[in-house]
Design a protein around this motif. Structure first.
Motif, PDB file in Angstrom:
ATOM      1  N   MET A 181       4.030  -9.719   2.288  1.00 51.56           N
ATOM      2  CA  MET A 181       5.484  -9.614   1.510  1.00 51.56           C
ATOM      3  C   MET A 181       6.177  -9.381   2.098  1.00 51.56           C
ATOM      4  O   MET A 181       7.987  -9.481   2.380  1.00 51.56           O
ATOM      5  N   ARG A 182       6.206  -8.575   3.111  1.00 49.82           N
ATOM      6  CA  ARG A 182       7.511  -7.344   4.168  1.00 49.82           C
ATOM      7  C   ARG A 182       7.458  -8.616   5.248  1.00 49.82           C
ATOM      8  O   ARG A 182       8.407  -9.158   4.712  1.00 49.82           O
ATOM      9  N   GLN A 183       6.573  -9.628   5.922  1.00 45.20           N
ATOM     10  CA  GLN A 183       7.387 -10.060   6.653  1.00 45.20           C
ATOM     11  C   GLN A 183       8.184 -11.500   5.429  1.00 45.20           C
ATOM     12  O   GLN A 183       9.058 -11.709   6.127  1.00 45.20           O
ATOM     13  N   LEU A 196      -1.496  10.253   3.313  1.00 47.96           N
ATOM     14  CA  LEU A 196      -1.612   9.920   5.095  1.00 47.96           C
ATOM     15  C   LEU A 196      -1.379   8.537   5.531  1.00 47.96           C
ATOM     16  O   LEU A 196      -2.473   7.755   4.848  1.00 47.96           O
ATOM     17  N   ASP A 197      -0.134   8.222   5.508  1.00 43.67           N
ATOM     18  CA  ASP A 197      -0.345   6.631   5.883  1.00 43.67           C
ATOM     19  C   ASP A 197      -1.022   6.732   7.384  1.00 43.67           C
ATOM     20  O   ASP A 197      -0.361   6.993   7.892  1.00 43.67           O
ATOM     21  N   GLU A 198      -1.336   4.710   7.313  1.00 38.19           N
ATOM     22  CA  GLU A 198      -2.545   4.191   8.269  1.00 38.19           C
ATOM     23  C   GLU A 198      -2.986   5.431   8.490  1.00 38.19           C
ATOM     24  O   GLU A 198      -2.704   5.795   9.415  1.00 38.19           O
ATOM     25  N   ALA A 199      -3.758   5.832   8.041  1.00 37.19           N
ATOM     26  CA  ALA A 199      -4.849   6.920   8.095  1.00 37.19           C
ATOM     27  C   ALA A 199      -5.949   6.348   9.051  1.00 37.19           C
ATOM     28  O   ALA A 199      -6.658   7.335   9.992  1.00 37.19           O
ATOM     29  N   LYS A 225       0.758  -1.377  -0.064  1.00 39.42           N
ATOM     30  CA  LYS A 225      -0.112   0.104   0.098  1.00 39.42           C
ATOM     31  C   LYS A 225       0.829   1.386   0.190  1.00 39.42           C
ATOM     32  O   LYS A 225       0.564   2.103  -0.843  1.00 39.42           O
ATOM     33  N   THR A 226       1.129   1.624   1.523  1.00 38.24           N
ATOM     34  CA  THR A 226       2.452   2.295   0.872  1.00 38.24           C
ATOM     35  C   THR A 226       3.193   2.753  -0.520  1.00 38.24           C
ATOM     36  O   THR A 226       3.207   3.968  -0.561  1.00 38.24           O
ATOM     37  N   THR A 227       4.023   1.583  -0.756  1.00 37.64           N
ATOM     38  CA  THR A 227       4.542   1.540  -2.023  1.00 37.64           C
ATOM     39  C   THR A 227       3.745   2.301  -3.014  1.00 37.64           C
ATOM     40  O   THR A 227       4.589   2.809  -3.588  1.00 37.64           O
TER      41      THR A 227
HETATM   42 MG   LIG Z   1       2.272   0.751   4.854  1.00 32.39          MG
END
Ligand SMILES: [Mg+2]
Ligand SMILES: Nc1ncnc2c1ncn2[C@@H]1O[C@H](COP(=O)(O)OP(=O)(O)O)[C@@H](O)[C@H]1O
Length: 340
Positions: A211-213, A122-125, A64-66
Motif C-alpha cells: 500500500m505504501r508504494q 520495537l519496529d523493524e525488530a 504493521k507499524t500503523t
Molecule cells: Mg513499518
C-alpha cells in the motif's frame, strides 16, 4: 468505513503538503484495510485491554507499524505520550539500549487507565542483533505485569525462538488488489486527482500488494505528470510496460521470434535491465489468459531458469534473446527440429 479517516483526517489542519502516505495514515484500527480477521483480534484487545506481547510480521507497506500505533493509541488514549516507548531501526538498539533505556522505561511509574499496560514498540525488530534480542527476553518476563511489547518485523524467523514463544504472532498478508483500489479511490477523491481506470490498474500492478508504494506512486504521478493514466504511472514507476511484455509473449506463443526480439530491443533501448524485464515477464505471464495452462507452466519454468542465470550475473541481451528463442520453440512442431 475507511473513508472516515480520509474525510475527517488531519488534512485540513496541515498547511504544507505532507507525503500522502503520512497524511492518510489510518488513526484507528477501523480505518486499516485488509487482514480483517487479524485486525478484528487487535480491536478486541484494544477494547478489553489485557494486551499480550505481540509480533506482527509481513511484507513492507501493509500496515504493521500503523496497526501497532493505532492499538497503542486506542489502549492508552491520553496516556500515550507517557506510556509508550518506541524504538525503530533508526535508533540504536544494541544490548546496551536494551539493558538501559528499555529497562528504565519498564521500571518507570506511569499512571495509566486501569487494566492497561505500558507499551514498548520495537519496529523493524528483525534488524536487532540476536544478542540484543537475548538481552530482551528476561526483561520481557520480569516486567510483564506492567509492560507489554509489540514487535513488527518482515520475517518472524529473524526473531529468536524464546521471544517468539512469549508473544502472540500475527501474520499480515499482502493486501488484495481490491483493498488497495478502495484506498486509492478514497485518496483520489480527497485530493481531487484526475485519473482513469487504467491508471489505477497500473498503480495496483506495480505496487504488488504494498500500500505504501501504491500511495507514493499515486502522489508522484499526480504531482509530476498530472493525469494518472497507465502510461504516466509506468513512467514514474520505471517498470517495463506490461502491454509491451504481453505483446512479446504473444509473439513467442505464435513462434515469431523476430517480432518478439523487436519488442525486447525496444525495452532494452529504453534502458530497462534484464532483471526488470524478466521479473515483469513472470508477473505478466502468471495472469496472461491467452495462453493455455500447459503452455503457461512451460513459459514460467523457462522464465524462472533465466531469472536464475541473470541473478548469477549474466544479465545480457543475449540471455534474454535466448529465453525468447526457447519460448518460441516450445510451440513449434518437433519435426521442424529433426535432423535429416
Ligand atoms: Mg513499518
Ligand atoms: N492496511 C492499510 N490500510 C490503509 N493504509 C495503509 C495500510 N497499509 C499501509 N498503509 C499506508 O501505507 C503507509 C505505511 O504503512 P506502515 O504501517 O508503515 O507499513 P509497514 O507494514 O511497512 O509498517 C501508511 O502510512 C498508510 O498510509
Amino acid at each position: 468505513m475507511a473513508s472516515s479517516s480520509v474525510t475527517k483526517g488531519k488534512a485540513a489542519e496541515i498547511p504544507y503538503e505532507l507525503p500522502w502516505v503520512e497524511k492518510y495514515r489510518p488513526m484507528l484500527l477501523d480505518d486499516i484495510v485488509g487482514n480483517g480477521e487479524t485486525i478484528e483480534r487487535l480491536k478486541v484487545i484494544a477494547r478489553d485491554g489485557n494486551c499480550p506481547h505481540i509480533i506482527i510480521s509481513g511484507m513492507p507497506g501493509i500496515g504493521k507499524t500503523t496497526s501497532i500505533h493505532c492499538l497503542a493509541h486506542q489502549l492508552l488514549g491520553d496516556a500515550y505520550k507517557e506510556g509508550v516507548l518506541e524504538l525503530n531501526a533508526s535508533d540504536e538498539r544494541g544490548i546496551d539500549v536494551v539493558r538501559n533505556k528499555i529497562k528504565v522505561f519498564a521500571q518507570k511509574k506511569v499512571t495509566l487507565p486501569s487494566g492497561r499496560h505500558k507499551f514498548i514498540i520495537l519496529d523493524e525488530a528483525d534488524s536487532m542483533t540476536a544478542g540484543a534480542q537475548q538481552a530482551l527476553r528476561r526483561t520481557m518476563e520480569i516486567y510483564s505485569n506492567t509492560t507489554r511489547f509489540a514487535l513488527a518485523c518482515n520475517m518472524s524467523n529473524k526473531i529468536i525462538e524464546p521471544i517468539q514463544s512469549r508473544c502472540a504472532i500475527l501474520r499480515y498478508a499482502k493486501l488484495k488488489d481490491s483493498e488497495i483500489l478502495q484506498r486509492l479511490l478514497e485518496i483520489c477523491k480527497a485530493e481531487n486527482v484526475q485519473y482513469n481506470e487504467e491508471g489505477l490498474t497500473a498503480l495496483i500492478f506495480t505496487a504488488e500488494g504494498d500500500m505504501r508504494q501504491a500511495i507514493n506512486n499515486l502522489q508522484s504521478t499526480h504531482s509530476g505528470l498530472g493525469f494518472v493514466n497507465g502510461e504516466n504511472v509506468f513512467k514514474v514507476c520505471d517498470q517495463p510496460h506490461p502491454v509491451v511484455i504481453r505483446a512479446m509473449l504473444r509473439s513467442c506463443h505464435k513462434g515469431d521470434i523476430n517480432q518478439a526480439m523487436e519488442k525486447l530491443n525496444e525495452l532494452w533501448d529504453q534502458g530497462y535491465s534484464a532483471v526488470d524485464i524478466v521479473v515483469t515477464l513472470f508477473r505478466v505471464v502468471k495472469t496472461f489468459d491467452e495462453l493455455p495452462e500447459y503452455t503457461k507452466l512451460q513459459f514460467i519454468k523457462e522464465i524462472g531458469w533465466t531469472h536464475m542465470r541473470i541473478l548469477e550475473g549474466v544479465g545480457t541481451l543475449v540471455q534474454l534473446g535466448g529465453l525468447l528463442a526457447r519460448l518460441c520453440k516450445l510451440n513449434m512442431k518437433p519435426d521442424l527440429f529433426e535432423l535429416r
